[in-house]
Scaffold this active site. Structure first.
Site, mmCIF file in Angstrom:
data_model
loop_
_atom_site.group_PDB
_atom_site.id
_atom_site.type_symbol
_atom_site.label_atom_id
_atom_site.label_comp_id
_atom_site.label_asym_id
_atom_site.label_seq_id
_atom_site.Cartn_x
_atom_site.Cartn_y
_atom_site.Cartn_z
ATOM 1 N N SER A 65 87.311 -58.892 -21.384
ATOM 2 C CA SER A 65 88.630 -58.420 -21.795
ATOM 3 C C SER A 65 88.505 -57.207 -22.716
ATOM 4 C CB SER A 65 89.393 -59.576 -22.465
ATOM 5 O OG SER A 65 90.760 -59.245 -22.639
ATOM 6 N N GLU A 115 89.714 -55.981 -13.278
ATOM 7 C CA GLU A 115 90.581 -57.138 -13.478
ATOM 8 C C GLU A 115 91.465 -56.846 -14.681
ATOM 9 O OE1 GLU A 115 90.562 -59.876 -16.044
ATOM 10 O OE2 GLU A 115 89.502 -58.432 -17.294
ATOM 11 N N HIS A 155 90.361 -63.007 -16.127
ATOM 12 C CA HIS A 155 91.153 -63.852 -17.019
ATOM 13 C C HIS A 155 91.662 -65.134 -16.351
ATOM 14 C CE1 HIS A 155 91.368 -60.171 -19.468
ATOM 15 N NE2 HIS A 155 91.710 -60.951 -20.472
#
Length: 375
Positions: free
Chosen positions: A162, A262, A327
């Site tokens: 992330s 992503e 995620h």
């Protein structure tokens, strides 16, 4: 497409790579050195370069790492809390960071430069990693990396995902090492039961501790453009890749590489806008292929597929979607910078070699096993 913006970097470090005078230029032109897998008893330091972790979840995640046989220590400021602005009383209704920028950087640097630490694991994502980059002493980090290599232990591991994408790009480029993109202790790892079968935990264990010298295979679910490709793996969370674009900390352009992408809670139009930005900057020029992970809470999956097909399809390289990384509920671990192969099969009836396979081939991203297996 060539925008005249970012310069493409050949996978073999050919003359198209940036010169040594540009930020990270010399490092970008050389092959990444693969991190050394851990052994039971190795020390890992858990630090928080981004958002604050809930103490109970951080402890639960650290317990999972200990169950893997690792000696876990936690950074000094991992549970600190400050707001985004100047120092002052902390407001719970404002966004918070896990300590000041200097303190978060100090924890990260201290862990990386500690010869007793074999891996630096980020507690969680959120926001704040980009603010840490200017506070790091890159000469000291580089010296610690070279000392680790000289000792025969190989490069340390930087692990996280992330918001940590900002660190992956900078560490990979400036230190010439591969890094580990995957679930974090105060995130999904906190919910794992080491005694229960779990694909995410198995993938994390294999990525960090190695074992069998078999490649890591991540199956896809659908092909948006068929084909095969090989090259080092790059990428991460899309919004972070665009956030560092044009800064001294951006990863090298994707020429000759397989791009993993992503994200979470981004509307399709925002994803489209970020892809357009990377295209216009020339960052995707010469990419070998695209591996798309989870897009949790990012709107209608059909609209997303349409966006990816429209933006990435014209590049003429394979695009495979639905990989269990990012995620989502399944968070496999990827070694960024490692050699990879992408197989995105044509739909049944369109592949002359296999027009009607008994079992539909969903394709896969395969990461080459580290030389010699575990350390």
């Amino acid at each position: 497409m060539n925008s005249g913006g970012a310069r493409a970097v050949a996978a073999d470090g050919s003359p198209d790579a940036p010169s040594a005078g540009t930020p990270g230029g010399a490092e970008r032109a050389r092959k990444a050195r693969r991190y050394a897998r851990l052994r039971p008893g190795d020390r890992v330091a858990v630090v928080a370069p981004s958002g604050p972790a809930e103490p109970s979840r951080l402890e639960a995640g650290c317990a999972v790492l200990r169950d893997l046989g690792l000696d876990v220590v936690v950074g000094k400021h991992a549970l600190d809390r400050v707001n985004l602005g100047p120092a002052g009383p902390v407001r719970g209704d404002w966004h918070r960071l896990a300590g000041t920028d200097a303190d978060r950087a100090a924890d990260l640097q201290a862990a990386w430069c500690d010869p007793r630490v074999r891996a630096v694991v980020c507690a969680r994502g959120g926001y704040g990693a980009t603010r840490v980059l200017d506070h790091l002493d890159w000469d000291a980090l580089r010296a610690a990396t070279e000392a680790s290599l000289a000792s025969g232990g190989g490069p340390k591991i930087l692990h996280g995902s992330s918001d940590i994408t900002a660190l992956h790009g900078a560490f990979g480029t400036r230190l010439r090492i591969t890094t580990s993109f995957g679930p974090m202790p105060a995130g999904v790892v906190a919910d794992l039961d080491p005694a229960a079968p779990d694909a995410s935990l198995d993938a994390l264990r294999a990525a960090l501790l190695g074992g069998a010298a078999a490649p890591a295979v991540l199956p896809g679910t659908r092909t948006l453009r068929p084909g095969r490709a090989e090259g080092p793996l790059t990428g991460g969370t899309l919004s972070l890749l665009t956030a560092v674009l044009g800064t001294p900390y951006a990863p090298p352009p994707a020429a000759g590489r397989i791009v993993f992408l992503e994200d979470v809670t981004e509307a399709p139009y925002r994803i489209d806008r970020m892809l357009v930005q990377l295209l216009q900057a020339g960052w995707f020029d010469g990419a070998a292929g695209f591996a798309l992970g989870s897009w949790k809470d990012c709107g209608d999956p059909a609209e997303l597929d349409a966006v990816f097909t429209a933006r990435l399809g014209p590049l003429g390289v394979p695009v495979l979607a639905g990989l269990p990384a990012g995620h989502g509920s399944r968070q496999h671990t990827l070694e960024l910078g490692a050699p990879a192969a992408l197989h995105a099969p044509a739909p049944p009836g369109h592949d002359p070699a296999h027009p009607h396979p008994a079992v539909p081939d969903t394709g896969a991203l395969t990461l080459e096993a580290p030389p010699g297996g575990a350390r």
